[in-house]
Design a protein around this motif. Structure first.
Motif, PDB file in Angstrom:
ATOM      1  N   LEU A   1       0.599  -0.938   0.293  1.00  0.00           N
ATOM      2  CA  LEU A   1      -0.158  -0.267  -0.179  1.00  0.00           C
ATOM      3  C   LEU A   1       0.921   0.908  -0.236  1.00  0.00           C
ATOM      4  N   PHE A   2       1.893   0.633   0.695  1.00  0.00           N
ATOM      5  CA  PHE A   2       3.186   2.401   0.462  1.00  0.00           C
ATOM      6  C   PHE A   2       3.868   2.658  -0.577  1.00  0.00           C
ATOM      7  N   PHE A   3       4.031   1.164  -1.195  1.00  0.00           N
ATOM      8  CA  PHE A   3       4.767   1.547  -3.100  1.00  0.00           C
ATOM      9  C   PHE A   3       3.664   2.442  -3.250  1.00  0.00           C
ATOM     10  N   GLN A   4       2.770   1.602  -3.832  1.00  0.00           N
ATOM     11  CA  GLN A   4       1.168   2.292  -5.262  1.00  0.00           C
ATOM     12  C   GLN A   4       1.798   3.769  -4.613  1.00  0.00           C
ATOM     13  N   ASP A   5       1.277   4.548  -3.410  1.00  0.00           N
ATOM     14  CA  ASP A   5       1.156   6.303  -3.568  1.00  0.00           C
ATOM     15  C   ASP A   5       2.566   6.439  -3.513  1.00  0.00           C
ATOM     16  N   ALA A   6       3.744   6.133  -2.928  1.00  0.00           N
ATOM     17  CA  ALA A   6       4.997   6.365  -2.377  1.00  0.00           C
ATOM     18  C   ALA A   6       5.623   8.012  -2.264  1.00  0.00           C
ATOM     19  N   ALA A   7       5.538   8.248  -3.123  1.00  0.00           N
ATOM     20  CA  ALA A   7       5.903   9.561  -3.916  1.00  0.00           C
ATOM     21  C   ALA A   7       4.602  10.352  -3.749  1.00  0.00           C
ATOM     22  N   ASN A   8       3.602  10.438  -3.596  1.00  0.00           N
ATOM     23  CA  ASN A   8       2.760  11.686  -2.813  1.00  0.00           C
ATOM     24  C   ASN A   8       2.346  11.430  -1.652  1.00  0.00           C
ATOM     25  N   LEU A   9       2.857  10.785  -0.152  1.00  0.00           N
ATOM     26  CA  LEU A   9       1.859  10.548   0.354  1.00  0.00           C
ATOM     27  C   LEU A   9       2.275  11.217   1.903  1.00  0.00           C
ATOM     28  N   ARG A  10       2.056  12.470   2.496  1.00  0.00           N
ATOM     29  CA  ARG A  10       1.629  13.362   3.772  1.00  0.00           C
ATOM     30  C   ARG A  10       2.558  13.079   4.843  1.00  0.00           C
ATOM     31  N   PRO A  11       3.671  13.745   5.304  1.00  0.00           N
ATOM     32  CA  PRO A  11       4.685  13.030   6.517  1.00  0.00           C
ATOM     33  C   PRO A  11       3.411  12.347   7.190  1.00  0.00           C
ATOM     34  N   ASP A  12       2.812  12.884   7.458  1.00  0.00           N
ATOM     35  CA  ASP A  12       1.529  12.036   8.802  1.00  0.00           C
ATOM     36  C   ASP A  12       0.584  10.450   8.267  1.00  0.00           C
ATOM     37  N   LEU A  13       0.873  10.215   7.267  1.00  0.00           N
ATOM     38  CA  LEU A  13       0.517   9.352   6.774  1.00  0.00           C
ATOM     39  C   LEU A  13       1.697   8.317   6.646  1.00  0.00           C
ATOM     40  N   VAL A  14       3.405   8.750   6.565  1.00  0.00           N
ATOM     41  CA  VAL A  14       3.903   7.895   6.566  1.00  0.00           C
ATOM     42  C   VAL A  14       4.289   7.253   7.799  1.00  0.00           C
ATOM     43  N   ASP A  15       4.125   8.760   8.805  1.00  0.00           N
ATOM     44  CA  ASP A  15       4.411   8.390   9.850  1.00  0.00           C
ATOM     45  C   ASP A  15       3.753   7.210  10.508  1.00  0.00           C
TER      46      ASP A  15
END
Length: 360
Positions: free
Chosen positions: A33-47
């Motif tokens: 799920l992370f790799f699907q849209d990694a470039a557009n993930l907000r910092p809070d979602l990365v956390d």
């Protein structure tokens, strides 16, 4: 249990009691799920992903951890806590990929890992695109031969003055390391001289053959400075007039053993050395330093290589002693005996060695 794992029913139970394969499957699914849209993930979602994966990945199977480390190592916004955790694993198949290239790891983390982990972790770090002097200081301090060689060959590595000096010190016993250092674009003139001064002639020649033309010029200058510094103190001889005399003899076809014998008998040192230089093909500055030493052996070697007769060699030996010193008969007899026993092939090898010193 983290806040993140509590948001997904059953995940906390998998984290606590699930088998490694099950944990690996869940970790891969969440990572996907992370790799699907990694470039557009907000910092809070990365956390959020970071908090989810940090509970799962450490307990997953080795192959799963290694695969995720490889994929996360290329991302600028990979989950930072997870990446730091992966980099500290003892398994180099897991730690290696993120240590080699992950932009998420900062200098402080890399320095800490370099101080605590083994040579495999240090070797992986040497492949990073850039290495600050903070990191290379530790790599040079703790690294084995392979680590130091790889660090020296990394064009993006920066070395502090202390680490550069240590590199050069270690290069005195390591020809491969000498070649790596010699090709670095940030090698200063003083460091180049220091490197060459502690290097065998065969390595110097090899280095000159692999560097660019600008560095070749620098090597020639450094070697000239080293040779000049090695010459004994005292006034330097002026060979300009002697070279003109020898050149004239050469043009007229009269430069040979007879002319050399005449110079030696007359104690014309400059003309004798200039003649030997022209006849042997050894640079005058090198020949002067060889014959100005505390032994006359180079005269015997040159005499045998040039197929000179003993009378000429004897005259050169007497010239070497100087007009104010007379050798004992026993000394001259020893010189004659050494000259007679010297094999022409041996003399040729020695002279070739001297000639090779001037090729760089």
């Amino acid at each position: 249990m983290t806040v993140a794992t509590s948001l997904i029913p059953g995940l906390d139970d998998i984290v606590k009691r699930g088998d490694p394969r099950r944990r690996g499957e869940i970790a891969r699914a969440i990572s996907a799920l992370f790799f699907q849209d990694a470039a557009n993930l907000r910092p809070d979602l990365v956390d959020l992903f970071d908090n989810l994966l940090i509970d799962l990945v450490p307990h997953a199977e080795l192959t799963a951890r290694a695969d995720l480390a490889e994929r996360f190592s290329y991302l600028d916004n990979a989950p930072p806590h997870l990446v730091n955790q992966l980099a500290r694993e003892n398994e180099i198949t897991v730690a290696g990929p993120v240590l080699r290239r992950s932009p998420v790891l900062d200098d402080s983390a890399l320095v800490e890992i370099a101080r605590l982990k083994g040579q495999g972790h240090l070797l992986a770090m040497t492949e990073r695109p850039t290495l600050s002097s903070l990191i290379t200081d530790v790599l040079i301090e703790r690294g084995d031969r392979d680590v130091v060689r790889r660090a020296a060959g990394n064009a993006g590595a920066v070395f502090s003055p202390g680490s550069y000096s240590e590199l050069i010190k270690r290069a005195a016993q390591d020809g491969v390391l000498t070649l790596r250092i010699g090709q670095r674009s940030d090698l200063s003139g003083e460091h180049l001289k220091e490197l060459l001064n502690g290097t065998l002639d065969v390595i110097r020649r090899r280095l000159s053959s692999v560097v660019n033309p600008a560095r070749q010029v620098e090597i020639k200058r450094a070697m000239a400075a080293i040779e000049e510094a090695a010459r004994p103190p005292g006034p330097r001889r002026d060979y300009s007039a002697a070279q003109r005399t020898v050149l004239a003899l050469h043009r007229e076809g009269h430069l040979g053993e007879s002319a050399l014998l005449g110079f030696a008998k007359a104690h014309k040192y400059e003309e004798s050395i200039a003649s030997l230089s022209a006849m042997s093909g050894i640079r005058l500055s090198i020949l002067d330093r060889l014959i100005a030493g505390d032994r006359y052996d180079p005269i015997l070697v040159l005499g045998r290589m040039l197929n000179l007769g003993w009378p000429t060699v004897r005259a050169l030996v007497l010239m070497w002693y100087g007009p104010n010193r007379t050798p004992a008969d026993g000394d001259l007899e020893q010189a004659r005996s050494n000259f007679t026993r010297l094999m022409p092939t041996t003399a040729e090898r020695v002279v070739n060695f001297w000639r090779n010193r001037q090729t760089i």
